[in-house]
Scaffold this motif. Structure first.
Motif, PDB file in Angstrom:
ATOM      1  N   ILE A  53       0.863  -1.181   0.000  1.00  0.00           N
ATOM      2  CA  ILE A  53       0.000   0.000   0.000  1.00  0.00           C
ATOM      3  C   ILE A  53       0.893   1.221   0.000  1.00  0.00           C
ATOM      4  N   GLU A  54       0.754   2.038  -1.002  1.00  0.00           N
ATOM      5  CA  GLU A  54       1.558   3.251  -1.137  1.00  0.00           C
ATOM      6  C   GLU A  54       0.973   4.381  -0.285  1.00  0.00           C
ATOM      7  N   ASN A  55       1.807   5.375  -0.030  1.00  0.00           N
ATOM      8  CA  ASN A  55       1.442   6.592   0.705  1.00  0.00           C
ATOM      9  C   ASN A  55       1.105   6.325   2.174  1.00  0.00           C
ATOM     10  N   LEU A  56       1.842   5.381   2.797  1.00  0.00           N
ATOM     11  CA  LEU A  56       1.684   5.130   4.228  1.00  0.00           C
ATOM     12  C   LEU A  56       2.900   5.639   4.978  1.00  0.00           C
ATOM     13  N   GLU A  57       2.671   6.374   6.045  1.00  0.00           N
ATOM     14  CA  GLU A  57       3.784   6.790   6.891  1.00  0.00           C
ATOM     15  C   GLU A  57       4.279   5.618   7.727  1.00  0.00           C
ATOM     16  N   ASN A  58       3.360   4.765   8.166  1.00  0.00           N
ATOM     17  CA  ASN A  58       3.686   3.611   8.980  1.00  0.00           C
ATOM     18  C   ASN A  58       3.284   2.350   8.222  1.00  0.00           C
ATOM     19  N   THR A  59       4.261   1.522   7.861  1.00  0.00           N
ATOM     20  CA  THR A  59       3.981   0.327   7.062  1.00  0.00           C
ATOM     21  C   THR A  59       3.783  -0.914   7.928  1.00  0.00           C
ATOM     22  N   TYR A  60       3.665  -0.763   9.250  1.00  0.00           N
ATOM     23  CA  TYR A  60       3.515  -1.912  10.148  1.00  0.00           C
ATOM     24  C   TYR A  60       2.330  -2.781   9.734  1.00  0.00           C
ATOM     25  N   GLY A  61       2.581  -4.080   9.648  1.00  0.00           N
ATOM     26  CA  GLY A  61       1.528  -5.022   9.303  1.00  0.00           C
ATOM     27  C   GLY A  61       1.336  -5.240   7.820  1.00  0.00           C
ATOM     28  N   THR A  62       2.081  -4.525   6.976  1.00  0.00           N
ATOM     29  CA  THR A  62       1.857  -4.625   5.535  1.00  0.00           C
ATOM     30  C   THR A  62       2.992  -5.311   4.793  1.00  0.00           C
ATOM     31  N   THR A  63       4.133  -5.567   5.437  1.00  0.00           N
ATOM     32  CA  THR A  63       5.251  -6.171   4.724  1.00  0.00           C
ATOM     33  C   THR A  63       4.965  -7.642   4.445  1.00  0.00           C
ATOM     34  N   LYS A  64       5.668  -8.199   3.477  1.00  0.00           N
ATOM     35  CA  LYS A  64       5.447  -9.595   3.105  1.00  0.00           C
ATOM     36  C   LYS A  64       5.740 -10.527   4.278  1.00  0.00           C
ATOM     37  N   ASP A  65       6.813 -10.272   5.023  1.00  0.00           N
ATOM     38  CA  ASP A  65       7.158 -11.128   6.163  1.00  0.00           C
ATOM     39  C   ASP A  65       6.075 -11.089   7.235  1.00  0.00           C
ATOM     40  N   GLU A  66       5.550  -9.902   7.510  1.00  0.00           N
ATOM     41  CA  GLU A  66       4.497  -9.775   8.526  1.00  0.00           C
ATOM     42  C   GLU A  66       3.221 -10.489   8.080  1.00  0.00           C
ATOM     43  N   ARG A  67       2.881 -10.351   6.812  1.00  0.00           N
ATOM     44  CA  ARG A  67       1.682 -11.018   6.298  1.00  0.00           C
ATOM     45  C   ARG A  67       1.850 -12.539   6.317  1.00  0.00           C
ATOM     46  N   GLU A  68       3.071 -12.988   6.046  1.00  0.00           N
ATOM     47  CA  GLU A  68       3.339 -14.424   6.060  1.00  0.00           C
ATOM     48  C   GLU A  68       3.217 -14.994   7.465  1.00  0.00           C
TER      49      GLU A  68
END
Length: 496
Positions: A53-68
């Motif tokens: 998801i583009e235009n996020l200041e905080n990417t917590y919970g969106t990375t591939k490792d976190e989703r995995e």
């Protein structure tokens, strides 16, 4: 859960094919646009490794490792707790591969066996007829199971699928769909969290604190159609985080309100700005969807359909999104969908809901499948984008996200964020977009130009900006032309 019946195996047997049972785990890839269920535990593959998801200041919970990790955490519970007892009435008994990479098989007798895993195979014969009985492992009905294995109490959306497969590797592209059933498995957090009151002890219990936070408006869309009614399809997605701090009791049994699926719904009010602080009402509607447990992403909703002459070229408008009372908003949203459907027992068959009766665990007693949703011949808010199947699919997905469940969502007592709570009756959260309507001189299409964004809350930080960058979903590799985005393709485990 009801038994699954499979018969008429002559064709599969003569073609030397296999019957495959799968257990899919909900795997929304940063957007609820598609109802995706992972069978092979691959979060994404191919170009989808770039989904973000583009235009996020905080990417917590969106990375591939976190989703995995989110996916695998729920998979571990389902692999341990859900089994299948399969009985084949064939005169020569049940036949299955003894060694299966995704499944553990234990023979019970000549005609039956027990299968445990996320994809399992057995070999049909010309006289085969199967009774497939889903079973919850008894160990999973106790809190000790979750404490000893360090599993958190949570809410899991899943799907049981039955297919005919070309081989027993789990990688065959020769698959024929037979049937599927949606499940919702809920482990009651009673004792750790405040839960809703129920009429009977068997009814599922849910946290009564609504934890969804960091809600933002996505990119406004306005699509005009070429039909005789001169319709326009208008709306805006909601970016949400259903994440929060965990609560643990002695012995390491942990859970949190965000471990449970949450409704996210709002009243959308469109007005024309007339100057001098005055506004002229244009239209309003309720929209939204659900945020699965521990999920961050975009909820697309279904938008609304209006005639394009509601908009005047060069005029300014305001879209206010009111998120104050979630229970009320969600019930109004569900009522809106039901009122738009003409029920008929044909047209689009076998649309299923996401899980209905959820066992308690004091911890949980049983898992049942939601009632089958009636079929729908007419969708009056389908947005066709050159691919009619996509329009139907998106609309069906929006409908199936609304639970036909008399005890969900619960009555929410509080809204909480970062440990700070306010009574839901006092909760205020309003998001506003002000935009100007222009016209593309070449195509004649209406365009919207956002010039102000506002967030008004008595719990979260207020915000006003004239340079709002809306979050949006993409799978385009960084540096690649966004117009070449193929994010609607190759989603792997898609179920709709």
């Amino acid at each position: 859960m009801p038994n699954i019946l499979a018969s008429n195996c002559m064709t599969a047997a003569t073609n030397n094919h296999y019957t495959m049972i799968t257990v899919g785990i909900e795997n929304y890839v940063l957007t609820d646009k598609f109802l995706t269920y992972s069978i092979n535990d691959s979060v994404t593959y191919g170009s989808k490794d770039f989904c973000r998801i583009e235009n996020l200041e905080n990417t917590y919970g969106t990375t591939k490792d976190e989703r995995e990790q989110r996916l695998l955490g729920r998979r571990r519970i389902m692999n341990r707790c859900l089994e299948f007892e399969v009985n084949d009435v064939s005169a020569t008994g049940i036949d299955f591969p003894k060694s299966q990479s995704g499944c553990k098989v234990t023979r019970i007798d000549e005609n039956s066996a027990r299968f445990q895993g996320y994809y399992c195979f057995f070999k049909p014969k010309t006289d085969s007829a199967y009774i497939i009985k889903p079973i919850i492992n008894e160990a999973c009905l106790t809190k000790d199971f979750y404490t000893e294995n360090e599993f958190e109490l949570q809410d899991i959306l899943a799907s049981i699928g039955v297919y005919v497969s070309g081989d027993a590797t789990g990688r065959s592209t020769e698959l024929k769909y037979i049937n599927d059933f949606k499940l919702r498995v809920n482990q009651s957090p009673e004792g750790l969290l405040t839960v809703n009151k129920t009429v009977t002890p068997e009814e599922p219990k849910f946290p009564t604190k609504w934890p969804v936070n960091d809600i933002q408006l996505g990119q406004l869309y306005l699509t005009t159609s070429a039909d005789a009614k001169n319709n326009a399809y208008f709306g805006v997605p909601l970016f949400v985080r259903n994440t929060c701090e965990k609560k643990c009791e002695p012995g390491k049994l942990c859970t949190a309100p965000c471990n449970y699926t949450q409704p996210v719904a709002a009243e959308f009010v469109l007005t024309q700005l007339a100057g001098n602080g005055k506004k002229h009402y244009v239209t309003s509607w309720f929209d939204g969807g659900i945020a699965p447990a521990n999920w961050t992403g975009l909820i697309n909703g279904i938008g609304t359909q209006i005639t394009s002459n509601y908009f005047e070229i060069g005029k300014n408008y305001e879209l206010e999104v009111i998120l104050d009372d979630q229970e009320y908003n969600f019930m109004m949203f569900k009522g809106r969908i039901k009122s738009r459907l003409t029920l008929r027992p044909t047209t689009i068959p076998s649309i299923n809901r996401e899980g209905r009766t959820i066992g308690e665990i004091s911890p949980f007693a049983k898992v049942e499948v939601l009632k089958t949703l009636p079929t729908y011949p007419v969708f009056d808010t389908i947005k066709f984008t050159g691919n009619s199947h996509l329009g139907v699919m998106n609309t069906v997905n929006s409908i199936s996200r609304v639970f036909d469940d008399p005890v969900w969502p619960p009555y929410f007592s509080d809204y909480c964020i970062e440990g700070s709570c306010v009574l839901m009756k006092d909760h205020k959260l309003r998001l506003k977009l002000k935009f100007k309507i222009t016209k593309d001189e070449k195509t004649g299409e209406l365009l919207s130009e956002v010039f102000e964004y506002q967030k008004i809350s008595n719990v979260q930080d207020n915000k006003t900006t004239n340079e709002y960058k809306a979050p949006y979903f993409t799978c385009t590799p960084p540096g690649k032309d966004p117009t070449d985005d193929d994010s609607d393709d190759d989603f792997g485990d898609i179920d709709f």
